[in-house]
Design an enzyme around this catalytic site. Sequence first.
Site, PDB file in Angstrom:
ATOM      1  N   ASP A 264       0.863  -1.173   0.000  1.00 27.71           N
ATOM      2  CA  ASP A 264       0.000   0.000   0.000  1.00 27.71           C
ATOM      3  C   ASP A 264       0.906   1.232   0.000  1.00 27.71           C
ATOM      4  O   ASP A 264       2.130   1.135   0.142  1.00 27.71           O
ATOM      5  CB  ASP A 264      -0.930  -0.010   1.215  1.00 27.71           C
ATOM      6  CG  ASP A 264      -2.224   0.756   0.961  1.00 27.71           C
ATOM      7  OD1 ASP A 264      -2.227   1.651   0.083  1.00 27.71           O
ATOM      8  OD2 ASP A 264      -3.225   0.474   1.629  1.00 27.71           O
ATOM      9  N   TRP A 265       0.296   2.401  -0.170  1.00 30.07           N
ATOM     10  CA  TRP A 265       1.049   3.652  -0.366  1.00 30.07           C
ATOM     11  C   TRP A 265       2.039   3.882   0.782  1.00 30.07           C
ATOM     12  O   TRP A 265       1.662   4.083   1.924  1.00 30.07           O
ATOM     13  CB  TRP A 265       0.071   4.814  -0.438  1.00 30.07           C
ATOM     14  CG  TRP A 265       0.706   6.145  -0.763  1.00 30.07           C
ATOM     15  CD1 TRP A 265       1.645   6.814  -0.051  1.00 30.07           C
ATOM     16  CD2 TRP A 265       0.407   6.959  -1.899  1.00 30.07           C
ATOM     17  NE1 TRP A 265       1.956   8.002  -0.642  1.00 30.07           N
ATOM     18  CE2 TRP A 265       1.220   8.122  -1.781  1.00 30.07           C
ATOM     19  CE3 TRP A 265      -0.453   6.848  -2.985  1.00 30.07           C
ATOM     20  CZ2 TRP A 265       1.179   9.154  -2.731  1.00 30.07           C
ATOM     21  CZ3 TRP A 265      -0.482   7.883  -3.922  1.00 30.07           C
ATOM     22  CH2 TRP A 265       0.324   9.010  -3.794  1.00 30.07           C
TER      23      TRP A 265
END
Length: 722
Positions: A264-265
């Site tokens: 994820d980011w």
Amino acid sequence: MDIDALLKQMTLDEKIDQLMQLAAFLFDGASHEGEITGPLSDLGISSQTIHNSGSVLGGSGAAEIKRIQEAHLTTNRLNIPLLIMADIIHGYKTIFPHNLALSCSFDPELVEETARIAAKEAAVSGIHVTFAPMVDLVRDPRWGRVMESTGEDPYLNSELARAFVRGFQGQDIQTSKDSVAACVKHFAAYGAIEAGRDYNTVNMSERELREVYLPGYKAALDENAQMVMTAFNTIDGKPCSGNKALMRNLLRDEWGFNGVVISDWGSIRELIPHGVAENEKEAAALAIEAGVDIEMMTSTYVSHLKELIKEGTIEESRIDESVRRILKLKQTLGLFENPYRFLDEDKAKDVIFSEEHRLVARRAAEESIVLLENDGILPINKGDDVGLIGPFAESQDLLGPWSWIGDKNDVETLAMGIKKVFSKPISISSIQSVHAIEQEELVSAIEVAKKVDTVILALGESSDMSGEGGSRSKIDLPEIQLELLKKIHEVNNNIVVVLINGRPLDLTHVTPFAKAIVEAWFPGSSGGTAIARILSGDKNPSAKLTMSFPDTVGQIPVYYNHHNTGRPLDHNNPHNRYVSKFIDGPNMPRYPFGYGLSYSSFEYSELELSQSVLRDSKTLYVSVKVKNTKERSGDEIVQLYTRDHVGEVVRPLKELKAFKKIHLESEESKTVTFAVTEEMLRYTHSDLTCYTDPGEFTVFVGTSSANTIEASFKYQIESEEK
């Protein structure tokens, strides 16, 4: 395309760069107008890294994405196309109700249809991968991302996970037209974060993880989802993006997943503040060893993998396996033959936000709206004098979080819907803010309420009050809205509250003042008309809650499939202090899982089992008679639950095992039959094996988890009979 041959042509730098995902605005050809989420920090990357990068996050529309891909292919030495990825969560331009709302339809076919339309609109715009479905099981409505989930039940989550994947990918991702690859997220158990606070810690046994939280991910992967996204949280003290036991041992070795894993980011760099890596170099080593193939929006891989290989900390083969998986996905999607896949600017004009798609969005909203309370005031006569009041009376904020390409200017507001559906002009008094009311707005609202037969009071959360980063410690309506409700009630007590929100709410201060409560969620592009059709009776509500509404925030987590205790609450002796209960409120939620009212009324009777003993290879048939006792025809979601009375570990009081949606005309009866097999009764034991114990079971069938009729049977192992 010979992937191994291509891999041999790549330099180590080119291979490492394939593992980098960057936002669209960094690429040549970008319009620099894309919406970017998450913390953006100094990446410290070169233009060459961008030219060799393997994938893009975002990109606004077909024209921009085409420019980005064209520019990339002129600068990439080996002409390796980019993977274009985006957050297509509950629609692309046509926005459907958010996932928690959609799940209340209990309709996998409808869910699949909405995902298919989202895929068509995204694919024609140049998107290859969607970061969906999110299948995190959730029991805490304080978490803002509950709006992305499908609720608190493992079985329903699994069924809907499959439906989303089928919708996004089609029957075969390689041959299906207008499809996008699905990326199941967030692996794993992100929905179990403590206190419902985003990015927080998860702490649970492996047995509970496997039995309750993992089934949804496994179901999506069994449906051939092409990608997995890591979660921000820890499991057993290890952040998921560096958790080798979770990502490599379980996901890859045990489950056999050979697809792409993406962080994820920023979650790889976040291994440092988590405290399991001292610096970016250690973070990169942990993540690549765990089997994370693509790093999203941080640069630990491109900055440190080459050095880690040189010093012998990791093998280059680790890089090769990740690059091979990425190239294989590009091959599966046909990007080497056609880097633009289904991108078609001309076709996009006809496909995106078409009338056909908007009608499906309206139907999806109608099937997702839950009627929570109704003291006979609904449906409203179309010829009555109706007043529409509140912050959502004319608000275009009906799309909710993660409606990335959705345009609020395209939204059918509640006022627009009521004007379209009702035959008599309505009086409208809008409130401009969910948190504040001007004096003149209050005066206007009261004047409208005084002169009408019925008040539709549209209350709720703005879209920024839920979604990622939208955790709330209190989940009631803003105080100013509660004050408005009381003021209106003083002059007109015929109040229908319509709720626009992304999570279950604490409605303690709403129910005393409302004759009806309609949970409309964030209903999407066509939400106004959908709500109006429910209010008028053009559509009879049938949706059921997939996440319990607490009686008070102090109950959380509160969910239907909880365990018994050694001192369970005895309803026949409510004054006994020394049992598991609150002394200042009920144990049960205000509205439980599976609950939802209708303008019809359904009576359950004649529950029958085909036999009293279920044996290994046999099937037990459960039948029940359901009758519509009202004058209106309607749809009912018939729910079947079981309870295993004695297990090797404590078992839930009820577990959803099946459901069917039926239509009944006035006074019509139908017999609904379910098949129960031994496989449906299995559970995870303390040694992590999964099987069914012989013994007594109860089967419950009814209109909600709290309103059922029941019968008993025994499960018996055939070999023990001989």
